[in-house]
Design an enzyme around this catalytic site. Structure first.
Site, PDB file in Angstrom:
ATOM      1  CB  THR A  38      16.013  50.722 -30.611  1.00  0.00           C
ATOM      2  OG1 THR A  38      16.268  50.405 -29.233  1.00  0.00           O
ATOM      3  CG2 THR A  38      17.147  50.174 -31.465  1.00  0.00           C
TER       4      THR A  38
ATOM      5  CG  ASN B 188      24.934   8.131  10.135  1.00  0.00           C
ATOM      6  OD1 ASN B 188      24.150   7.920   9.245  1.00  0.00           O
ATOM      7  ND2 ASN B 188      26.060   7.409  10.291  1.00  0.00           N
TER       8      ASN B 188
ATOM      9  CD  GLU C  91      31.223  35.155  13.627  1.00  0.00           C
ATOM     10  OE1 GLU C  91      31.054  36.237  13.037  1.00  0.00           O
ATOM     11  OE2 GLU C  91      32.339  34.671  13.862  1.00  0.00           O
TER      12      GLU C  91
ATOM     13  CE  LYS D  85      30.896  28.117  16.266  1.00  0.00           C
ATOM     14  NZ  LYS D  85      31.137  27.852  17.698  1.00  0.00           N
ATOM     15  CG  HIS D  86      31.405  24.785  12.398  1.00  0.00           C
ATOM     16  ND1 HIS D  86      32.028  25.864  11.805  1.00  0.00           N
ATOM     17  CD2 HIS D  86      32.017  24.623  13.598  1.00  0.00           C
ATOM     18  CE1 HIS D  86      32.984  26.318  12.611  1.00  0.00           C
ATOM     19  NE2 HIS D  86      32.998  25.589  13.705  1.00  0.00           N
TER      20      HIS D  86
ATOM     21  CG  ASP E 106      16.070  41.702 -25.353  1.00  0.00           C
ATOM     22  OD1 ASP E 106      15.913  41.669 -26.583  1.00  0.00           O
ATOM     23  OD2 ASP E 106      16.487  42.698 -24.737  1.00  0.00           O
TER      24      ASP E 106
ATOM     25  NE  ARG F  51       6.743  38.966 -29.509  1.00  0.00           N
ATOM     26  CZ  ARG F  51       6.352  37.715 -29.302  1.00  0.00           C
ATOM     27  NH1 ARG F  51       6.543  36.802 -30.244  1.00  0.00           N
ATOM     28  NH2 ARG F  51       5.768  37.360 -28.175  1.00  0.00           N
TER      29      ARG F  51
ATOM     30  NE  ARG G 287      36.505  39.475   5.189  1.00  0.00           N
ATOM     31  CZ  ARG G 287      36.605  39.233   6.494  1.00  0.00           C
ATOM     32  NH1 ARG G 287      37.657  39.669   7.161  1.00  0.00           N
ATOM     33  NH2 ARG G 287      35.670  38.563   7.133  1.00  0.00           N
TER      34      ARG G 287
ATOM     35  CG  HIS H 275      25.367  12.823   2.754  1.00  0.00           C
ATOM     36  ND1 HIS H 275      24.375  12.110   2.124  1.00  0.00           N
ATOM     37  CD2 HIS H 275      25.845  12.031   3.741  1.00  0.00           C
ATOM     38  CE1 HIS H 275      24.266  10.912   2.696  1.00  0.00           C
ATOM     39  NE2 HIS H 275      25.143  10.855   3.679  1.00  0.00           N
TER      40      HIS H 275
ATOM     41  N   GLY I 263      12.138  53.168 -27.105  1.00  0.00           N
ATOM     42  CA  GLY I 263      12.075  53.982 -25.900  1.00  0.00           C
ATOM     43  C   GLY I 263      13.393  54.655 -25.579  1.00  0.00           C
TER      44      GLY I 263
ATOM     45  NE  ARG J  13      21.450   6.084  11.302  1.00  0.00           N
ATOM     46  CZ  ARG J  13      21.294   7.315  10.797  1.00  0.00           C
ATOM     47  NH1 ARG J  13      20.743   8.256  11.537  1.00  0.00           N
ATOM     48  NH2 ARG J  13      21.690   7.588   9.585  1.00  0.00           N
TER      49      ARG J  13
ATOM     50  CB  THR K 249      18.281  45.420 -33.398  1.00  0.00           C
ATOM     51  OG1 THR K 249      17.902  44.327 -32.561  1.00  0.00           O
ATOM     52  CG2 THR K 249      17.914  46.722 -32.724  1.00  0.00           C
TER      53      THR K 249
END
Length: 532
Positions: free
Chosen positions: A38, A426, A336, A283-284, A129, A68, A220, A532, A40, A446, A71
């Site tokens: 089609t 907290n 890290e 960290k974490h 599309d 438009r 991994r 959280h 192009g 807290r 197909t």
């Protein structure tokens, strides 16, 4: 079940991304596969000297409406959907002069790229599309008899299998391709639906919510070695961070690395680089040290002083391009990941001496005030919420104690509240001189967070050889209200002189009285920052 093998004799190619197209089509043609194309794509193949029919020859209908409609026709969809061993389907093909299509090669209009480029509404609409997804779904549904390719990275494997199987494709390959095809259209539709929802700007939850992404990296494992994992980029990603970052060096990023790096970069983005240098050490997924400074080196040293023990093996995020002075200091301890908007050549060379240290360059800094969504899975579904895009700069701070905070205390309050927004609840954050001096995160009460943060501040002072805790004269931020006075009193006992918290407890009056008796200055923000 799909037949074990199908022979490919006719292929329809209609692609937006023409990477590798002519080589792939030429290889098909050499195998005797008839090529149909089609617009192009047809022009590209013709100019390469390949024999290729235009789809209008099949449909006997011209392309119209600026392409438009080209197909969406029985001559195309009949050729894709006809089941080869169904007599009625074969009779219909014969009656209407429709030829079967064995291989469909389609990649879609670049809607996601258009969105990412920040194009206008009309440009985005024109890059939605219609015919492509329709053909992909038809071919994928009929993978019993048709193979569908939506990814240029599959070209080589397809050609290799055709060569090995004497021009045939196996059922396993067709199933794999069909799965990828349906995933591609789902992701594409999700990008469009979510864009329209954003344009609409409604806060009402939509009846249907779509999620879609493109594989950025297979990992991994997940949080633990027995968990599988992968990283996906959302379509049209605009927010600078791990999805936009380029890994300059270092070993492969893990699931935990990516999660922690995201937390670090979102935290440091709270600090405007035009105003000050800032560094966050994570960290974490929790900050263990955050600081502003005249330079990145100054900010890093002050952030590290808060909790160097936890910083070992952590993530360092910077709000300005990494320079050589900061790089030299950061590599003194095991780190890290480093993430920054950019880095100088000298800084890259310094980091390069640590072959396992990952350096990510995000290309920009996220806007902490920008709206967006966060998603979390739960059993049988997922939760969606707006990003916590409120900044303390826009909050109306209400002084509720007899003593008003000094300008220095007020500055530390604001700093501490910026950080508390990124600490797991907290959350309690002690800050002094625009640097954290103690952080308590993720405790069930807290008061325990207050005590933990106070202990961290005392330990930091001991490491530095100072006679009194770093919390002395600090401001303390709480991500939510103090339900009782005990957490506030723990902060006062640690040496804090000012408190910033949302307020709104049934015992606010009791907490305010306790603050007055302790000589504290306290402000309410009216905004909670649970995480959280």
């Amino acid at each position: 079940m799909p037949r074990d093998q199908i022979r490919v004799t006719r292929a329809l190619l209609s692609v937006s991304d023409k990477t590798g197209l002519t080589d792939f089509a030429a290889a098909l043609s050499r195998r005797g596969v008839e090529l149909v194309s089609t617009g192009g794509t047809h022009r590209t193949l013709s100019e390469a000297g390949l024999a290729v029919r235009e789809v209008s020859e099949l449909t006997r209908f011209p392309e119209m409406m600026d392409g438009r409609v080209k197909t969406l026709h029985p001559a195309v969809h009949g050729g894709l959907l006809a089941v080869r061993d169904n007599p009625e389907h074969q009779a219909a093909l014969a009656a209407h002069g429709i030829g079967a299509i064995d291989l469909l090669v389609v990649n879609l209009y670049p809607f996601e790229e258009t969105l990412k480029a920040g194009k206008a509404y009309d440009d985005c609409v024109e890059n939605i599309d219609v015919g492509g997804p329709a053909m992909i779904r038809a071919a994928a549904k009929n993978h019993t008899d048709v193979a569908v390719v939506v990814d240029v990275s599959d070209y080589a494997a397809i050609l290799a299998e055709l060569a090995a199987q004497d021009g045939r494709l196996t059922a396993a390959t067709r199933r794999r391709l069909a799965q990828k095809a349906f995933s591609r259209t789902a992701s594409y539709d999700a990008a469009i639906a979510n864009w329209l929802a954003k344009v609409e700007g409604s806060d009402e939850a939509p009846t249907f919510k779509a999620l879609g992404g493109t594989l950025a990296q297979g990992l991994r494992y997940g949080e633990n070695p027995h968990q599988s994992a992968a990283f996906y980029r959302l379509p049209g990603t605009l927010r600078p961070g791990i999805a936009t970052a380029r890994q300059v060096q270092g070993k492969e990023l893990s699931y935990n690395n990516l999660n922690d790096t995201d937390a670090a970069y979102e935290c440091v983005a709270e600090f405007d680089p035009a105003r000050t240098a800032a560094v966050a050490i994570i960290k974490h997924a929790n900050p263990c040290g955050v600081a502003e400074g005249a330079t990145l080196l100054d900010a890093y040293e002050r952030a590290l002083a808060c909790d160097p023990t936890s910083a070992f093996g952590g993530i360092v995020a910077l709000n300005r391009p990494l320079d050589a002075d900061a790089a030299r200091k950061i590599v003194e301890i095991f780190t890290e990941v480093i993430i920054a908007p950019d880095a100088s050549e000298e800084a890259r060379a310094i980091i390069g001496a640590k072959k396992n240290l990952r350096l990510l360059l995000a290309g920009g800094l996220a806007d902490p005030r920008a709206k967006g969504e966060t998603v979390r899975t739960v059993a049988g579904g997922f939760l969606v919420q707006g990003r916590d895009a409120l900044s303390v700069d826009e909050m109306d701070l209400k002084v509720v104690t007899k003593r008003a905070p000094s300008e220095a205390e007020l500055a530390d309050m604001r700093f501490a509240y910026r950080v508390a927004k990124h600490v797991k609840s907290n959350a309690i954050v002690y800050a002094k001189g625009s640097a954290t001096v103690g952080i308590g995160a993720g405790q069930m009460s807290r008061v325990d967070s207050s005590i933990t943060a106070a202990r961290k501040a005392a330990e930091a002072a001991q490491r530095l050889g100072l006679p009194e805790t770093l919390a002395k004269g600090s401001a303390v931020a709480s991500d939510a209200f103090f339900p009782f006075a005990d957490g506030l009193l723990a902060a006062a006992e640690a040496g804090a002189t000012a408190v910033i918290q949302p307020g709104g407890s049934m015992r606010d009056d009791e907490v305010i009285r306790a603050a007055d008796e302790a000589g504290l200055a306290m402000v309410f923000t009216g905004v909670r920052h649970f995480r959280h």
